[in-house]
Design a protein around this motif. Sequence first.
Motif, PDB file in Angstrom:
ATOM      1  N   ARG A  77       0.827  -1.202   0.000  1.00  0.00           N
ATOM      2  CA  ARG A  77       0.000   0.000   0.000  1.00  0.00           C
ATOM      3  C   ARG A  77       0.864   1.256   0.000  1.00  0.00           C
ATOM      4  N   GLU A  78       2.019   1.163   0.614  1.00  0.00           N
ATOM      5  CA  GLU A  78       2.929   2.310   0.640  1.00  0.00           C
ATOM      6  C   GLU A  78       3.368   2.712  -0.762  1.00  0.00           C
ATOM      7  N   ASN A  79       3.468   1.726  -1.665  1.00  0.00           N
ATOM      8  CA  ASN A  79       3.838   2.012  -3.049  1.00  0.00           C
ATOM      9  C   ASN A  79       2.635   2.265  -3.942  1.00  0.00           C
ATOM     10  N   GLY A  80       1.446   2.377  -3.349  1.00  0.00           N
ATOM     11  CA  GLY A  80       0.257   2.761  -4.112  1.00  0.00           C
ATOM     12  C   GLY A  80      -0.590   1.619  -4.610  1.00  0.00           C
ATOM     13  N   PHE A  81      -0.312   0.368  -4.247  1.00  0.00           N
ATOM     14  CA  PHE A  81      -1.093  -0.764  -4.745  1.00  0.00           C
ATOM     15  C   PHE A  81      -2.376  -0.919  -3.927  1.00  0.00           C
ATOM     16  N   THR A  82      -3.463  -1.231  -4.610  1.00  0.00           N
ATOM     17  CA  THR A  82      -4.763  -1.431  -3.976  1.00  0.00           C
ATOM     18  C   THR A  82      -5.409  -2.677  -4.573  1.00  0.00           C
ATOM     19  N   TYR A  83      -6.413  -3.194  -3.849  1.00  0.00           N
ATOM     20  CA  TYR A  83      -7.138  -4.377  -4.306  1.00  0.00           C
ATOM     21  C   TYR A  83      -8.427  -3.949  -4.979  1.00  0.00           C
ATOM     22  N   SER A  84      -8.707  -4.521  -6.161  1.00  0.00           N
ATOM     23  CA  SER A  84      -9.927  -4.182  -6.887  1.00  0.00           C
ATOM     24  C   SER A  84     -10.268  -5.313  -7.843  1.00  0.00           C
ATOM     25  N   VAL A 133       2.750  -4.311 -17.744  1.00  0.00           N
ATOM     26  CA  VAL A 133       3.163  -2.917 -17.555  1.00  0.00           C
ATOM     27  C   VAL A 133       1.976  -2.070 -17.132  1.00  0.00           C
ATOM     28  N   ASP A 134       0.787  -2.327 -17.712  1.00  0.00           N
ATOM     29  CA  ASP A 134      -0.403  -1.572 -17.331  1.00  0.00           C
ATOM     30  C   ASP A 134      -0.741  -1.798 -15.858  1.00  0.00           C
ATOM     31  N   PHE A 135      -0.640  -3.044 -15.392  1.00  0.00           N
ATOM     32  CA  PHE A 135      -0.955  -3.309 -13.988  1.00  0.00           C
ATOM     33  C   PHE A 135       0.036  -2.609 -13.061  1.00  0.00           C
ATOM     34  N   LEU A 136       1.317  -2.665 -13.379  1.00  0.00           N
ATOM     35  CA  LEU A 136       2.313  -2.013 -12.526  1.00  0.00           C
ATOM     36  C   LEU A 136       2.185  -0.498 -12.577  1.00  0.00           C
ATOM     37  N   THR A 137       1.538   0.001 -13.631  1.00  0.00           N
ATOM     38  CA  THR A 137       1.323   1.448 -13.726  1.00  0.00           C
ATOM     39  C   THR A 137       0.059   1.865 -12.980  1.00  0.00           C
ATOM     40  N   ASN A 138      -1.037   1.132 -13.183  1.00  0.00           N
ATOM     41  CA  ASN A 138      -2.297   1.476 -12.517  1.00  0.00           C
ATOM     42  C   ASN A 138      -2.314   1.035 -11.049  1.00  0.00           C
ATOM     43  N   LYS A 139      -1.608  -0.066 -10.740  1.00  0.00           N
ATOM     44  CA  LYS A 139      -1.465  -0.564  -9.357  1.00  0.00           C
ATOM     45  C   LYS A 139      -2.802  -0.886  -8.710  1.00  0.00           C
ATOM     46  N   ALA A 140      -3.702  -1.464  -9.495  1.00  0.00           N
ATOM     47  CA  ALA A 140      -5.002  -1.886  -8.970  1.00  0.00           C
ATOM     48  C   ALA A 140      -5.378  -3.193  -9.637  1.00  0.00           C
ATOM     49  N   GLY A 141      -5.795  -4.177  -8.830  1.00  0.00           N
ATOM     50  CA  GLY A 141      -6.193  -5.467  -9.379  1.00  0.00           C
ATOM     51  C   GLY A 141      -6.522  -6.421  -8.243  1.00  0.00           C
ATOM     52  N   PHE A 142      -6.862  -7.681  -8.583  1.00  0.00           N
ATOM     53  CA  PHE A 142      -7.157  -8.665  -7.554  1.00  0.00           C
ATOM     54  C   PHE A 142      -6.089  -9.747  -7.574  1.00  0.00           C
ATOM     55  N   CYS A 143      -6.366 -10.853  -6.876  1.00  0.00           N
ATOM     56  CA  CYS A 143      -5.288 -11.795  -6.541  1.00  0.00           C
ATOM     57  C   CYS A 143      -4.554 -12.332  -7.752  1.00  0.00           C
TER      58      CYS A 143
END
Length: 601
Positions: free
Chosen positions: A211-218, A231-241
């Motif tokens: 979370r400190e690096n901006g990642f969230t669960y969605s 690359v899109d996931f590491l840029t948007n930093k939102a996703g599920f397991c």
Amino acid sequence: VRHRRRGRGRHRQRPGGTGSSVDLFANLSGQLKQDKEEELVRVRTDDPDPYYLRFGVADRVTNAGFAARRPVGHPASRGIPDVPPRDGVTVRQYHATVEVTGLTQNLLPVYLQPVNFDGIDANWYYDERTQVFYSNRARAKGKKYSFDYVRSDYTPAALERAKPLPPTDPIQQLYTQVPLVQEIQDRVASLTAGKETVYDRVRAIFNFFSRENGFTYSLETESGTSGSAIVDFLTNKAGFCEQYAAAMAWLVRTAGIPARVAFGFTRGTRTDGDYRVLTTKNLHAWTEVYFDGFGWVPFDATPATSVPGSNPTIWAPDRDAPAQPDTPGAQAPADDGADSAGADPNDPTRKDPSEQVPAGGPAIEPSASNWPWWTLGLAVLVLAVLAVPALRRTALRRRRLTARAAHVTPATSAVVTRDGVGADPYAADRQILVTGDAAAAARADAHAAWAELLDTMVDFRIPVDPTETPRATAERLVRAERLEPIGQDAQAGAGTTARHGKAAGDLSPADAVRLLGRAEERARYARDPLSTELLVPSLRTVRRAFAGNADRRTRIMAVLLPPSVVERWRWTAIETSSRAANAVGRWGAALSPRRLLPRRS
């Protein structure tokens, strides 16, 4: 982290041990996005803090993402390979019973590292490469089975000792394949800069998904414009397991470390019936990383607070939880209620709080199935070592006490006085002496019997005086050891008759020890030695008398750790070391540079 069509994968029947391919990512995504929560599995285990129940693996990666290979294995009825011991790993064995109520795929959910099964028929196969149970015809729904499994608790200190696999290793070649994406290579190089060990590099990548690096669960992922899903996931930093698991496996592979994606269930909810209910909300994906000497180790990169039933570990703790003091155990305490993830009770600084793991090997808890065999083997080894002196003494005594029938002559009477003074009883009748060719053998038997008597004295802590004559030693033993005097009238010194044809029980201890002394005396100094007929019974009689006069500790030590054997070994060691030191000295003098110098007058 993948571009694949939604929906269930195709199932193609294959004969033998080859199973069908299942689109695990599509199944997981569809189940998690359902509005209605459905029960899939019920599991009962004596493990108070179980890890994730596992049913599939995706280890093949293309530009579209990770996918499952077609499983290949042997019938599960043949058995499952044992889990090998690993240095620095605490292993505990548990039992589990699984009832599949709603899972319709052809994969069986089990805990990692099962060791045996009950209730699985011949339709099911086991793939050793992925540790997955699959079937070509049957489905998991409605199945009820039980199995034993081992749970390994890895410590950070132990994993830090893992070395990189060589480039030629099959696991290194198979599980590090990944498409080259320059943005990912740059990111991995930045994260692992200065990290020396394999575990440190994996932890650096694992800690990045915080979370400190901006990642969230969605459950809803955003599309990007880079042309690469990773690359899109590491840029948007939102996703599920599944995004987190695949992204971490991709980055770990880019770092040159074998990795794959595992599928299964989190711990679920404990019920009043002492079993756990696993629903569609507990479906989960995580990363498994291979460490040389340890095998596949799980890392769950998904934020723990967003996963019901999440179970952080000491080697992969919750990065978003506040640091707390070290606590015993390798995993967070189990939640007997809803198992909602909370703060990790372990210190994420990778300090090893488990001091119970020995440096020489894995610590097997009492519940492990193989600890009695290790204990039994160690006990047998210790007993074998302790039995060596006793066996050596027994063998030596048996060799000495072996009577030679050729040396024994018919017995006649001979008078033996208590103090040995008077006419030589053996000279009165020459038939008790051995002459001719048998004299040498009889003399050797007398020496052997006397040597056995001296060793028996040493074993029972009776002083041995090498300056005494055999007769003097015998008389000293009669007095010092309070042996019964010869004859019915001991005060008057009247003699009795001792016959060589008597049984062993007819000899008193004093008769026996005097007979041994007289036999040794004649073997040393006389031309004709004494017949050896009564030497063996005499030795046994004397030994029983010594044992009767000794205390319990002396008797036990005389049998288990005979001092005569130990002293002989000690003097042999001293003499051997002295000879070795002298030899080294002679060689040193011969090779000394001083020999090359001119001699002085």
